[in-house]
Design a protein around this motif. Structure first.
Motif, PDB file in Angstrom:
ATOM      1  N   ARG A   1      39.241  31.994  41.684  1.00  0.00           N
ATOM      2  CA  ARG A   1      39.289  32.008  43.156  1.00  0.00           C
ATOM      3  C   ARG A   1      39.380  33.441  43.685  1.00  0.00           C
ATOM      4  NH1 ARG A   1      41.646  26.798  42.457  1.00  0.00           N
ATOM      5  NH2 ARG A   1      43.603  27.709  41.704  1.00  0.00           N
ATOM      6  N   LEU A   2      40.169  34.268  43.015  1.00  0.00           N
ATOM      7  CA  LEU A   2      40.260  35.671  43.409  1.00  0.00           C
ATOM      8  C   LEU A   2      38.892  36.345  43.333  1.00  0.00           C
ATOM      9  CD1 LEU A   2      43.505  37.146  41.787  1.00  0.00           C
ATOM     10  CD2 LEU A   2      42.880  37.223  44.201  1.00  0.00           C
ATOM     11  N   LEU A   3      38.182  36.120  42.238  1.00  0.00           N
ATOM     12  CA  LEU A   3      36.872  36.743  42.067  1.00  0.00           C
ATOM     13  C   LEU A   3      35.899  36.266  43.130  1.00  0.00           C
ATOM     14  CD1 LEU A   3      36.604  36.566  38.178  1.00  0.00           C
ATOM     15  CD2 LEU A   3      36.836  38.631  39.562  1.00  0.00           C
ATOM     16  N   ALA A   4      35.909  34.977  43.422  1.00  0.00           N
ATOM     17  CA  ALA A   4      35.005  34.445  44.440  1.00  0.00           C
ATOM     18  C   ALA A   4      35.338  35.019  45.819  1.00  0.00           C
ATOM     19  CB  ALA A   4      35.085  32.917  44.463  1.00  0.00           C
ATOM     20  N   THR A   5      36.628  35.229  46.088  1.00  0.00           N
ATOM     21  CA  THR A   5      37.048  35.781  47.380  1.00  0.00           C
ATOM     22  C   THR A   5      36.649  37.249  47.512  1.00  0.00           C
ATOM     23  OG1 THR A   5      38.932  34.269  47.456  1.00  0.00           O
ATOM     24  CG2 THR A   5      39.035  36.212  48.873  1.00  0.00           C
ATOM     25  N   LEU A   6      36.688  37.977  46.398  1.00  0.00           N
ATOM     26  CA  LEU A   6      36.359  39.405  46.441  1.00  0.00           C
ATOM     27  C   LEU A   6      34.909  39.655  46.812  1.00  0.00           C
ATOM     28  CD1 LEU A   6      38.268  40.796  43.317  1.00  0.00           C
ATOM     29  CD2 LEU A   6      38.776  41.218  45.724  1.00  0.00           C
ATOM     30  N   GLY A   7      34.050  38.707  46.519  1.00  0.00           N
ATOM     31  CA  GLY A   7      32.648  38.894  46.867  1.00  0.00           C
ATOM     32  C   GLY A   7      31.750  38.608  45.688  1.00  0.00           C
ATOM     33  N   GLN A   8      30.505  38.285  45.998  1.00  0.00           N
ATOM     34  CA  GLN A   8      29.565  37.872  44.966  1.00  0.00           C
ATOM     35  C   GLN A   8      29.384  38.951  43.899  1.00  0.00           C
ATOM     36  OE1 GLN A   8      25.853  36.552  46.541  1.00  0.00           O
ATOM     37  NE2 GLN A   8      25.291  35.472  44.680  1.00  0.00           N
ATOM     38  N   GLY A   9      29.444  38.515  42.649  1.00  0.00           N
ATOM     39  CA  GLY A   9      29.162  39.418  41.549  1.00  0.00           C
ATOM     40  C   GLY A   9      30.327  40.250  41.074  1.00  0.00           C
ATOM     41  N   ARG A  10      31.526  40.055  41.632  1.00  0.00           N
ATOM     42  CA  ARG A  10      32.658  40.876  41.210  1.00  0.00           C
ATOM     43  C   ARG A  10      33.154  40.437  39.834  1.00  0.00           C
ATOM     44  NH1 ARG A  10      35.087  44.200  44.948  1.00  0.00           N
ATOM     45  NH2 ARG A  10      33.584  44.693  46.577  1.00  0.00           N
ATOM     46  N   ARG A  11      33.704  41.409  39.085  1.00  0.00           N
ATOM     47  CA  ARG A  11      34.216  41.150  37.753  1.00  0.00           C
ATOM     48  C   ARG A  11      35.723  41.360  37.734  1.00  0.00           C
ATOM     49  NH1 ARG A  11      29.762  41.647  34.153  1.00  0.00           N
ATOM     50  NH2 ARG A  11      31.195  40.839  32.560  1.00  0.00           N
ATOM     51  N   ALA A  12      36.352  41.010  36.629  1.00  0.00           N
ATOM     52  CA  ALA A  12      37.809  41.100  36.553  1.00  0.00           C
ATOM     53  C   ALA A  12      38.305  42.525  36.763  1.00  0.00           C
ATOM     54  CB  ALA A  12      38.285  40.568  35.205  1.00  0.00           C
ATOM     55  N   ARG A  13      37.510  43.504  36.367  1.00  0.00           N
ATOM     56  CA  ARG A  13      37.932  44.905  36.551  1.00  0.00           C
ATOM     57  C   ARG A  13      38.038  45.282  38.024  1.00  0.00           C
ATOM     58  NH1 ARG A  13      32.665  45.167  34.299  1.00  0.00           N
ATOM     59  NH2 ARG A  13      31.058  45.597  35.869  1.00  0.00           N
ATOM     60  N   ASP A  14      37.447  44.478  38.902  1.00  0.00           N
ATOM     61  CA  ASP A  14      37.471  44.778  40.332  1.00  0.00           C
ATOM     62  C   ASP A  14      38.711  44.238  41.037  1.00  0.00           C
ATOM     63  OD1 ASP A  14      34.888  46.017  40.254  1.00  0.00           O
ATOM     64  OD2 ASP A  14      33.981  44.022  40.200  1.00  0.00           O
ATOM     65  N   ILE A  15      39.536  43.464  40.346  1.00  0.00           N
ATOM     66  CA  ILE A  15      40.727  42.896  40.978  1.00  0.00           C
ATOM     67  C   ILE A  15      41.807  43.973  41.090  1.00  0.00           C
ATOM     68  CG2 ILE A  15      42.512  41.130  40.824  1.00  0.00           C
ATOM     69  CD1 ILE A  15      40.601  39.427  39.186  1.00  0.00           C
ATOM     70  N   ASP A  16      42.322  44.161  42.280  1.00  0.00           N
ATOM     71  CA  ASP A  16      43.397  45.130  42.523  1.00  0.00           C
ATOM     72  C   ASP A  16      44.657  44.667  41.786  1.00  0.00           C
ATOM     73  OD1 ASP A  16      45.465  46.689  43.513  1.00  0.00           O
ATOM     74  OD2 ASP A  16      44.708  46.697  45.563  1.00  0.00           O
ATOM     75  N   PRO A  17      45.235  45.517  40.923  1.00  0.00           N
ATOM     76  CA  PRO A  17      46.453  45.116  40.192  1.00  0.00           C
ATOM     77  C   PRO A  17      47.578  44.661  41.114  1.00  0.00           C
ATOM     78  CG  PRO A  17      45.547  47.121  39.244  1.00  0.00           C
ATOM     79  CD  PRO A  17      44.761  46.845  40.500  1.00  0.00           C
TER      80      PRO A  17
END
Length: 460
Positions: free
Chosen positions: A213-229
């Motif tokens: 859900r976090l990845l989908a909220t961040l925007g299309q194509g985002r990967r786990a490395r893009d999640i803010d710690p």
């Protein structure tokens, strides 16, 4: 994926100028799945991962026959254990999908979920990853099917055992800690991934759902490395206190004969440089079936396991495998080479990668101490290997040598086409002459650097 869904989605609804159904195209960097084949220099490429990475021998043989009938007869196993079929045409993609359906091969929808290849038969396994995969797909079906997820989003379910997946990197890792508990970590391999949750199977599935859900909220194509710690810690406040079992290094090489603790024998085989012709694969499978093999498990490292062979048949199978272009003994130098299809197999390639690979093996054995990967790329795309390596890239002028980088990187040295044999010999001699006692080839090349290697290659 659902085969019916694939049949519907491999067409855009339009036809090309020849009246053939147009195939949905994906940008490079996307995953060339059945529903979205990718255009390459030798036609269309599709990548598939059967459920549980498991096939019967007859199913695998059916795929090989279909690859010959509808493509150019070349199949590949990737570094992550996925199967690729090359040389398809727009009008034959749907025929391949139909053959997969007839063979009874299940290719799940959504991102690939990679599982330990010996799941269910490895007595050292901590917990069954196949059951976890099924639970993830059932419980999180809608999230996994979200178009907002990156096409190459990677999930690993590692049940432990003799052939674990700790060396593979993934966006989301679900790792067995005991018969009841699972660790969920993100962005990395077994050593580097960040733990976010630990608990029962239900708790692990819930944590995976939250990450999706976090990845989908961040925007299309985002990967786990893009999640803010910081955002991650608001969702998983207990993550900093997690104490997990240290990952176990893989205890079993892929190639070779292996006897499991319960007495079962499996034979790991690796197609030369990860690529095989349909005729060779069918011949090997026919022999394996005649000798009692019952199943195939695709495995990371560009190979597969034959399951069910009686122990006394294995030596003859190893000899037969070698005759058909498969390495079935551990420690062969070819396992340290990543080579693309090359000229003759791909229209984009500018040299015959496999011919040159054999030349390296014969002339430069010092390269193959296991400390580095030699990446032979026919062009600058680098399809065969996505990580830095000792890379030789084809160009219109000849070759580009990159000491530790990708095929698209600026070469450290350019080699004229007619000088490649001299360059291979000179590189091998440079390593032999300069390697210190106990020093690896990779460390020697790093110490010499681009200046030292270039100077050596230019010596008469």
């Amino acid at each position: 994926m659902s085969i019916k869904a694939a049949k519907a989605s491999d067409r855009t609804g339009e036809a090309d100028l020849h009246g053939r159904p147009a195939v949905t195209m994906r940008r490079r960097g996307a995953c060339p799945a059945l529903a979205a084949p990718m255009a390459t220099g030798d036609g269309f490429l599709v990548r598939l991962r059967p459920a549980g990475s498991a096939l019967t021998l007859s199913q695998f043989a059916s795929l090989a026959r279909s690859a010959a009938a509808h493509g150019n007869g070349i199949l590949e196993i990737t570094a992550r254990g996925n199967l690729q079929i090359r040389g398809l045409r727009a009008e034959t993609v749907g025929q391949l999908v139909a053959d997969i359906d007839v063979a009874g091969i299940t290719v799940p929808d959504g991102p690939a979920i990679e599982t330990s290849p010996l799941h269910g038969i490895d007595p050292e396994e901590i917990s069954n990853p196949a059951a976890m995969e099924m639970a993830l797909r059932s419980t999180l079906h809608d999230l996994l099917a979200s178009p907002r997820l990156a096409p190459k989003l990677s999930l690993i379910v590692d049940g432990g055992g003799a052939f674990g997946l700790s060396a593979l990197s993934a966006d989301i890792r679900i790792v067995a800690q005991s018969g009841a508990d699972w660790l969920v970590a993100i962005n990395g391999d077994g050593e580097a991934a960040m733990p976010v949750a630990i608990g029962s199977a239900e708790a692990a599935i819930s944590a995976v759902g939250e990450i999706l859900r976090l990845l989908a909220t961040l925007g299309q194509g985002r990967r786990a490395r893009d999640i803010d710690p910081a955002l991650l810690r608001t969702r998983f406040p207990a993550m900093d206190g997690i104490r997990s079992i240290p990952p176990r290094a893989a205890g079993m090489p892929l190639a070779g004969s292996h006897r499991l603790e319960d007495g079962k024998t499996i034979l790991g085989v690796r197609p030369e440089f990860g690529q095989m012709r349909s005729s060779d694969l069918i011949a090997l499978l026919d022999l394996a079936q005649a000798r009692g093999a019952t199943a195939v498990r695709l495995a990371p490292g560009r190979g597969f396991f034959l399951v069910g062979l009686p122990a006394d048949t294995v030596p003859a199978m190893q000899i037969a495998a070698a005759g058909h272009g498969f390495a079935a003994q551990p420690g062969e130098n070819s396992e340290h080479i990543a080579a693309c299809a090359g000229a003759g197999g791909c229209g984009s390639a500018l040299y015959e990668t496999r011919t040159l690979a054999r030349r390296f093996i014969a002339t430069a054995p010092a390269l193959f101490d296991g400390s580095l990967t030699l990446h032979l790329s026919g062009c600058a795309k680098g399809c065969a290997h996505a990580r830095p390596a000792l890379t030789l890239t084809g160009s219109a002028e000849g070759y580009g040598l990159i000491l530790n980088g990708l095929a698209a990187d600026l070469p450290d040295e350019r080699i004229a086409g007619g000088q490649i044999d001299f360059a291979i010999e000179r590189l091998a001699r440079t390593i032999e002459d300069n390697k210190d006692a106990g020093e690896s080839t990779a460390a020697c090349l790093t110490r010499l650097g681009a200046t030292g290697v270039s100077k050596a290659l230019r010596q008469e």
